[in-house]
Design a protein around this motif. Sequence first.
Motif, PDB file in Angstrom:
ATOM      1  N   ASN A 140      13.186  68.590   4.620  1.00 26.06           N
ATOM      2  CA  ASN A 140      12.887  68.240   6.009  1.00 26.06           C
ATOM      3  C   ASN A 140      11.940  67.059   6.149  1.00 26.06           C
ATOM      4  OD1 ASN A 140      10.679  69.703   5.015  1.00 26.06           O
ATOM      5  ND2 ASN A 140      10.078  70.385   7.056  1.00 26.06           N
ATOM      6  N   LYS A 141      11.635  66.394   5.020  1.00 33.34           N
ATOM      7  CA  LYS A 141      10.783  65.213   5.054  1.00 33.34           C
ATOM      8  C   LYS A 141      11.467  64.053   4.340  1.00 33.34           C
ATOM      9  CE  LYS A 141       6.409  67.770   5.240  1.00 33.34           C
ATOM     10  NZ  LYS A 141       5.071  67.967   4.642  1.00 33.34           N
ATOM     11  N   GLU A 162       5.740  58.554   5.564  1.00 28.61           N
ATOM     12  CA  GLU A 162       6.377  59.874   5.489  1.00 28.61           C
ATOM     13  C   GLU A 162       6.691  60.384   6.886  1.00 28.61           C
ATOM     14  OE1 GLU A 162       5.187  63.088   2.555  1.00 28.61           O
ATOM     15  OE2 GLU A 162       4.628  64.089   4.423  1.00 28.61           O
ATOM     16  N   ILE A 163       7.918  60.875   7.069  1.00 23.77           N
ATOM     17  CA  ILE A 163       8.382  61.363   8.364  1.00 23.77           C
ATOM     18  C   ILE A 163       8.917  62.776   8.189  1.00 23.77           C
ATOM     19  CG2 ILE A 163       9.976  60.961  10.278  1.00 23.77           C
ATOM     20  CD1 ILE A 163       9.969  57.995   9.509  1.00 23.77           C
ATOM     21  N   THR A 164       8.626  63.644   9.139  1.00 23.30           N
ATOM     22  CA  THR A 164       9.115  65.019   9.120  1.00 23.30           C
ATOM     23  C   THR A 164      10.205  65.180  10.175  1.00 23.30           C
ATOM     24  OG1 THR A 164       6.974  65.862   8.393  1.00 23.30           O
ATOM     25  CG2 THR A 164       8.489  67.449   9.361  1.00 23.30           C
ATOM     26  N   CYS A 165      11.307  65.774   9.781  1.00 28.52           N
ATOM     27  CA  CYS A 165      12.412  65.994  10.712  1.00 28.52           C
ATOM     28  C   CYS A 165      12.016  66.998  11.794  1.00 28.52           C
ATOM     29  CB  CYS A 165      13.631  66.551   9.971  1.00 28.52           C
ATOM     30  SG  CYS A 165      14.404  65.412   8.798  1.00 28.52           S
ATOM     31  N   THR A 166      12.711  66.948  12.903  1.00 27.90           N
ATOM     32  CA  THR A 166      12.554  67.955  13.941  1.00 27.90           C
ATOM     33  C   THR A 166      12.870  69.326  13.354  1.00 27.90           C
ATOM     34  OG1 THR A 166      13.197  66.346  15.633  1.00 27.90           O
ATOM     35  CG2 THR A 166      13.354  68.663  16.228  1.00 27.90           C
ATOM     36  N   GLY A 200      14.090  72.624  11.963  1.00 35.59           N
ATOM     37  CA  GLY A 200      15.423  73.143  11.670  1.00 35.59           C
ATOM     38  C   GLY A 200      16.387  72.138  11.089  1.00 35.59           C
ATOM     39  N   LEU A 201      15.993  70.850  10.993  1.00 41.05           N
ATOM     40  CA  LEU A 201      16.900  69.812  10.505  1.00 41.05           C
ATOM     41  C   LEU A 201      16.524  69.371   9.088  1.00 41.05           C
ATOM     42  CD1 LEU A 201      17.267  67.538  13.665  1.00 41.05           C
ATOM     43  CD2 LEU A 201      18.532  69.618  13.051  1.00 41.05           C
ATOM     44  N   HIS A 202      17.513  68.805   8.386  1.00 38.25           N
ATOM     45  CA  HIS A 202      17.320  68.256   7.046  1.00 38.25           C
ATOM     46  C   HIS A 202      17.638  66.764   7.066  1.00 38.25           C
ATOM     47  CE1 HIS A 202      17.892  72.306   4.702  1.00 38.25           C
ATOM     48  NE2 HIS A 202      16.771  72.251   5.382  1.00 38.25           N
ATOM     49  N   PHE A 203      16.983  66.012   6.193  1.00 40.13           N
ATOM     50  CA  PHE A 203      17.245  64.580   6.104  1.00 40.13           C
ATOM     51  C   PHE A 203      18.522  64.332   5.310  1.00 40.13           C
ATOM     52  CE2 PHE A 203      16.764  60.527   3.735  1.00 40.13           C
ATOM     53  CZ  PHE A 203      16.879  59.675   4.819  1.00 40.13           C
ATOM     54  N   ASP A 204      19.362  63.440   5.847  1.00 35.40           N
ATOM     55  CA  ASP A 204      20.615  63.053   5.198  1.00 35.40           C
ATOM     56  C   ASP A 204      20.538  61.572   4.849  1.00 35.40           C
ATOM     57  OD1 ASP A 204      23.248  62.799   4.311  1.00 35.40           O
ATOM     58  OD2 ASP A 204      24.017  62.483   6.337  1.00 35.40           O
TER      59      ASP A 204
END
Length: 241
Positions: A109-110, A121-125, A127-131
């Motif tokens: 998620n980061k 560094e960014i954290t996803c909203t 419940g989401l995963h980075f693609d």
Amino acid sequence: MKLIVLTVPGIIYTYNYFSDAQFKCPGKDGQYEDSRQCDKYYECVDGIATEKICPDGLVFDPLIRKRNKCDQPFNVDCGDRAELQPAQPKTVCPRQNGFFSHEDPAVCNKFYNCIHGDAIEITCTAGLHFDEYSGTCVWPDSAGRQGCNQISNTLKDGFKCPTDGQKDANGNLVIHPKFAHPTDCQRFYVCLNGVEPRDLGCQVGEVYNEESQRCDAPENVPGCEDWYKDEPAPAAQPKKN
């Protein structure tokens, strides 16, 4: 690199003597992609080609209608132009520029936004995963990443977000649904993206109104009218002379 220039009426062809794929400038000035390397391109001015390379991590997109045609790889269809310049990694950045997954494969998620080798560094909203293939945060089943840490979706008091979600008066799914606490009129829950619970509360003197989904006066919420009845009265302030 040695260049050989041949002049034909109206057109000048420029060859890279040691290049396997000899590039020829067309009649019109502009920027043109290399046939094999996606981050390499040629700038033709008066029919003379100058070989150029995009910043590390970016690739050349001939379809962009602007001067700077170097863009993120997920925005560009490189086709058969599979070659790239050697990577120039720095700290957590595999390349100088781009969006990259966290160095720990279990942290899904980061991610990092690398700009000239400096990482943000960014954290996803929730419940989401980075693609990395789209450069965005998506639902876990769309990202398809394996071995991700499971973020607990159960609060200490046992609350879990309902799997059937919540719909508004128009029948649309509520993105961040709210739920009243079963025993505490002042508290309520918010399910971020419908999956990650948060325990929140109204300010003192108010209770949560499940019908309006906001904090309200106790007399407007059946069953919570007397929630603050036993609260001690505020101390009387001394009169000023």
